[in-house]
Design an enzyme around this catalytic site. Structure first.
Site, PDB file in Angstrom:
ATOM      1  CD  GLU A 104      -5.260   9.672  -5.243  1.00  0.00           C
ATOM      2  OE1 GLU A 104      -4.580   9.350  -6.243  1.00  0.00           O
ATOM      3  OE2 GLU A 104      -5.648   8.858  -4.388  1.00  0.00           O
ATOM      4  N   GLY A 116       0.848  -1.187   0.000  1.00  0.00           N
ATOM      5  CA  GLY A 116       0.000   0.000   0.000  1.00  0.00           C
ATOM      6  C   GLY A 116       0.882   1.234   0.000  1.00  0.00           C
ATOM      7  CB  SER A 117       2.656   3.000   2.735  1.00  0.00           C
ATOM      8  OG  SER A 117       1.501   3.179   3.517  1.00  0.00           O
TER       9      SER A 117
HETATM   10  C1  LIG Z   1     -12.069   3.066   1.093  1.00  0.00           C
HETATM   11  C2  LIG Z   1     -10.730   2.949   0.444  1.00  0.00           C
HETATM   12  C3  LIG Z   1     -10.580   3.374  -0.878  1.00  0.00           C
HETATM   13  C4  LIG Z   1      -9.341   3.226  -1.518  1.00  0.00           C
HETATM   14  N1  LIG Z   1      -9.227   3.532  -2.852  1.00  0.00           N
HETATM   15  C5  LIG Z   1      -8.091   3.176  -3.514  1.00  0.00           C
HETATM   16  C6  LIG Z   1      -8.032   3.275  -4.938  1.00  0.00           C
HETATM   17  O1  LIG Z   1      -8.983   3.692  -5.602  1.00  0.00           O
HETATM   18  N2  LIG Z   1      -6.892   2.863  -5.546  1.00  0.00           N
HETATM   19  C7  LIG Z   1      -5.825   2.386  -4.863  1.00  0.00           C
HETATM   20  O2  LIG Z   1      -4.821   2.030  -5.484  1.00  0.00           O
HETATM   21  N3  LIG Z   1      -5.848   2.298  -3.506  1.00  0.00           N
HETATM   22  C8  LIG Z   1      -6.952   2.668  -2.819  1.00  0.00           C
HETATM   23  N4  LIG Z   1      -7.015   2.551  -1.452  1.00  0.00           N
HETATM   24  C9  LIG Z   1      -5.843   2.071  -0.736  1.00  0.00           C
HETATM   25  C10 LIG Z   1      -5.174   3.141   0.141  1.00  0.00           C
HETATM   26  O3  LIG Z   1      -4.545   4.099  -0.663  1.00  0.00           O
HETATM   27  C11 LIG Z   1      -4.212   2.404   1.089  1.00  0.00           C
HETATM   28  O4  LIG Z   1      -5.010   1.710   2.029  1.00  0.00           O
HETATM   29  C12 LIG Z   1      -3.253   3.345   1.791  1.00  0.00           C
HETATM   30  O5  LIG Z   1      -2.318   3.897   0.884  1.00  0.00           O
HETATM   31  C13 LIG Z   1      -2.452   2.644   2.916  1.00  0.00           C
HETATM   32  O6  LIG Z   1      -1.904   1.437   2.469  1.00  0.00           O
HETATM   33  P1  LIG Z   1      -2.150   0.093   3.304  1.00  0.00           P
HETATM   34  O7  LIG Z   1      -3.607  -0.027   3.568  1.00  0.00           O
HETATM   35  O8  LIG Z   1      -1.472  -1.031   2.599  1.00  0.00           O
HETATM   36  O9  LIG Z   1      -1.444   0.331   4.707  1.00  0.00           O
HETATM   37  P2  LIG Z   1       0.118   0.116   5.045  1.00  0.00           P
HETATM   38  O10 LIG Z   1       0.950   0.665   3.944  1.00  0.00           O
HETATM   39  O11 LIG Z   1       0.316  -1.306   5.430  1.00  0.00           O
HETATM   40  O12 LIG Z   1       0.263   1.036   6.318  1.00  0.00           O
HETATM   41  C14 LIG Z   1      -0.136   0.603   7.628  1.00  0.00           C
HETATM   42  C15 LIG Z   1       0.226   1.693   8.636  1.00  0.00           C
HETATM   43  O13 LIG Z   1       1.647   1.884   8.621  1.00  0.00           O
HETATM   44  C16 LIG Z   1       1.923   3.249   8.405  1.00  0.00           C
HETATM   45  N5  LIG Z   1       3.122   3.421   7.579  1.00  0.00           N
HETATM   46  C17 LIG Z   1       3.403   2.822   6.396  1.00  0.00           C
HETATM   47  N6  LIG Z   1       4.560   3.290   5.904  1.00  0.00           N
HETATM   48  C18 LIG Z   1       5.008   4.216   6.779  1.00  0.00           C
HETATM   49  C19 LIG Z   1       6.144   5.085   6.822  1.00  0.00           C
HETATM   50  N7  LIG Z   1       7.056   5.095   5.845  1.00  0.00           N
HETATM   51  N8  LIG Z   1       6.300   5.891   7.894  1.00  0.00           N
HETATM   52  C20 LIG Z   1       5.377   5.899   8.902  1.00  0.00           C
HETATM   53  N9  LIG Z   1       4.274   5.120   8.904  1.00  0.00           N
HETATM   54  C21 LIG Z   1       4.089   4.302   7.856  1.00  0.00           C
HETATM   55  C22 LIG Z   1       0.708   3.805   7.670  1.00  0.00           C
HETATM   56  O14 LIG Z   1       0.595   5.191   7.860  1.00  0.00           O
HETATM   57  C23 LIG Z   1      -0.419   3.039   8.313  1.00  0.00           C
HETATM   58  O15 LIG Z   1      -0.788   3.701   9.502  1.00  0.00           O
HETATM   59  C24 LIG Z   1      -8.235   2.719  -0.798  1.00  0.00           C
HETATM   60  C25 LIG Z   1      -8.390   2.331   0.553  1.00  0.00           C
HETATM   61  C26 LIG Z   1      -9.626   2.411   1.149  1.00  0.00           C
HETATM   62  C27 LIG Z   1      -9.775   1.881   2.557  1.00  0.00           C
END
Ligand SMILES: Cc1cc2nc3c(=O)[nH]c(=O)nc-3n(C[C@H](O)[C@H](O)[C@H](O)COP(=O)(O)OP(=O)(O)OC[C@H]3O[C@@H](n4cnc5c(N)ncnc54)[C@H](O)[C@@H]3O)c2cc1C
Length: 380
Positions: free
Chosen positions: A242, A132-133
């Site tokens: 975005e 994700g991130s």
């Molecule tokens: C309703 C909804 C709609 C969405 N729509 C889309 C879409 O249209 N297209 C798409 O591609 N994605 C979409 N997403 C995905 C969204 O962009 C991701 O959920 C988001 O980027 C976080 O990624 P993750 O869920 O994998 O969390 P993770 O990356 O696993 O992060 C988990 C936690 O760790 C923290 N963390 C991660 N890296 C770091 C860092 N370097 N420093 C400090 N903290 C960190 C994060 O802040 C978070 O609190 C959607 C998500 C939801 C829930």
């Protein structure tokens, strides 16, 4: 203070769009929440009224208007209407730059007229179950086979994923770094492309979010968007827009919540008078009002900076995190002012509160946004 970013044309557009939402969205909001998605007829009506893809040139059905203030007006009105579909933010704010800047002429002819007619609802698929991130870790692969790419992998949390006609998908085409990724457009109906069912979310229920699954999915190389191997770079170019879109809607939603709380605090009687006459309540309202004013002013400047190409990636990241943190604080404190009524589904503040929570997570989590700002401040 008077806001000075909008002209009479923007305000006329605002009135027309508000009337459209009152007519076509507000009466269906509950129905869409229950269904987990907005009705397709709404998208068709929005397209018919010129609200989809207006940035594209007239030859593709657009109006050739590239002024993010119109997008901002729409985000504000959607928030004020209390309807929470992401149709306009997703299609106009997020997808348009991909279809405008990464396509060649044959691709534009194929997709843009359908987009502006409302016949091509699109989704952007970056996130995966394991990435994700850290987008550079994506594992959905596309290997070349003659004139085709064969895609395998899974995307998750994709806005509009259950209903999209075209997904713009970030795939791995090379090594595990930013240069090994490519964007490819995949049309619904392509064998091996599966759209999941709407996921059960705590908020934003009127907007479907789903998994996309690719199993030996063959797409012509003519569906590659932009330069192969440069997908990550294209995403980075588009993400500030975005994030600003999220920031605009965050401030608008906070403003809407405050209006509802004010109305309630004036009408609700406790200790012999309206809640709003209690000093601590007035203090709360004063804080929220001032915070929103300050933030709105800053976000307005960001909108103008985006228009002139001057909005830095770190500035957009800062705007996103600060505006969504403010939104959460305001919405939560407004719900508090409703007391127990605020916890009841029939009160709009309850839905506004549920819908607000995701804003600090998607579009890049706020922790990641702070990391971006921090790097810029420190100088990497
Ligand atoms: C309703 C909804 C709609 C969405 N729509 C889309 C879409 O249209 N297209 C798409 O591609 N994605 C979409 N997403 C995905 C969204 O962009 C991701 O959920 C988001 O980027 C976080 O990624 P993750 O869920 O994998 O969390 P993770 O990356 O696993 O992060 C988990 C936690 O760790 C923290 N963390 C991660 N890296 C770091 C860092 N370097 N420093 C400090 N903290 C960190 C994060 O802040 C978070 O609190 C959607 C998500 C939801 C829930």
């Amino acid at each position: 203070m008077r806001r000075d970013v909008y002209t009479a044309d923007h305000e006329a557009f605002r009135s027309a769009f508000r009337a459209f939402l009152d007519r076509e969205a507000v009466p269906h909001a509950d129905e869409w929440e229950a269904a987990g998605t907005v009705d397709r007829a709404f998208v068709t009506a929005a397209a018919g009224a010129g609200f989809l893809g207006f940035e594209f040139e007239a030859e593709y059905g657009g109006l050739g208007i590239a002024d993010f203030r119109y997008n901002a007006v729409m985000a504000e009105e959607v928030a004020a209407s209390g309807t929470a579909g992401d149709t306009f933010s997703m299609q106009n704010d997020i997808i348009v730059p991909y279809l405008r800047d990464l396509t060649d002429e044959p691709q534009r002819k194929r997709w843009l007229p359908r987009f502006t007619r409302g016949d091509l609802v699109t989704a952007l698929a970056l996130t995966e179950p394991g990435a994700g991130s850290d987008l550079a870790a994506i594992r959905t692969t596309a290997r070349r086979d003659g004139d085709h790419l064969v895609i395998d992998g899974t995307k998750t949390f994709i806005t509009g994923g259950a209903t999209c006609d075209l997904a713009i998908v970030l795939v791995r085409t090379g090594e595990r770094d930013g240069r090994g990724t490519t964007f490819v457009a995949v049309e619904h109906g392509t064998p091996g492309f599966g759209r999941g069912r709407p996921m059960h979310k705590i908020g934003r229920r009127a907007q479907d979010t789903a998994e996309l699954v690719f199993t030996g999915c063959r797409v012509p190389v003519g569906n590659i968007l932009g330069e192969p191997g440069r997908g990550f770079g294209s995403a980075i170019v588009n993400l500030p827009r975005e994030r600003l879109s999220i920031a605009v809607s965050a401030v608008a939603s906070a403003g809407h919540a405050l209006n509802l709380a004010l109305e309630h605090a004036r009408a609700r009687v406790a200790f012999g008078g309206p809640l709003a006459q209690l000093q601590s309540v007035r203090m709360t309202l004063a804080e929220l009002h001032t915070d929103i004013q300050v933030m709105r002013h800053y976000i307005d400047r960001c909108v103008l900076a985006l228009n002139t190409g001057e909005l830095g990636a770190d500035e957009a990241a800062g705007a996103k995190y600060k505006a969504t943190e403010l939104q959460w604080d305001v919405v939560d404190r407004c719900l508090q002012l409703f007391g127990g009524y605020g916890y009841m589904e029939e009160y709009p503040i309850a839905r506004i509160w549920r819908d607000a929570r995701i804003q600090r997570i998607y579009g890049g989590s706020n922790e990641v946004m702070k990391d971006l700002v921090g790097r810029a401040v420190v100088g990497r």
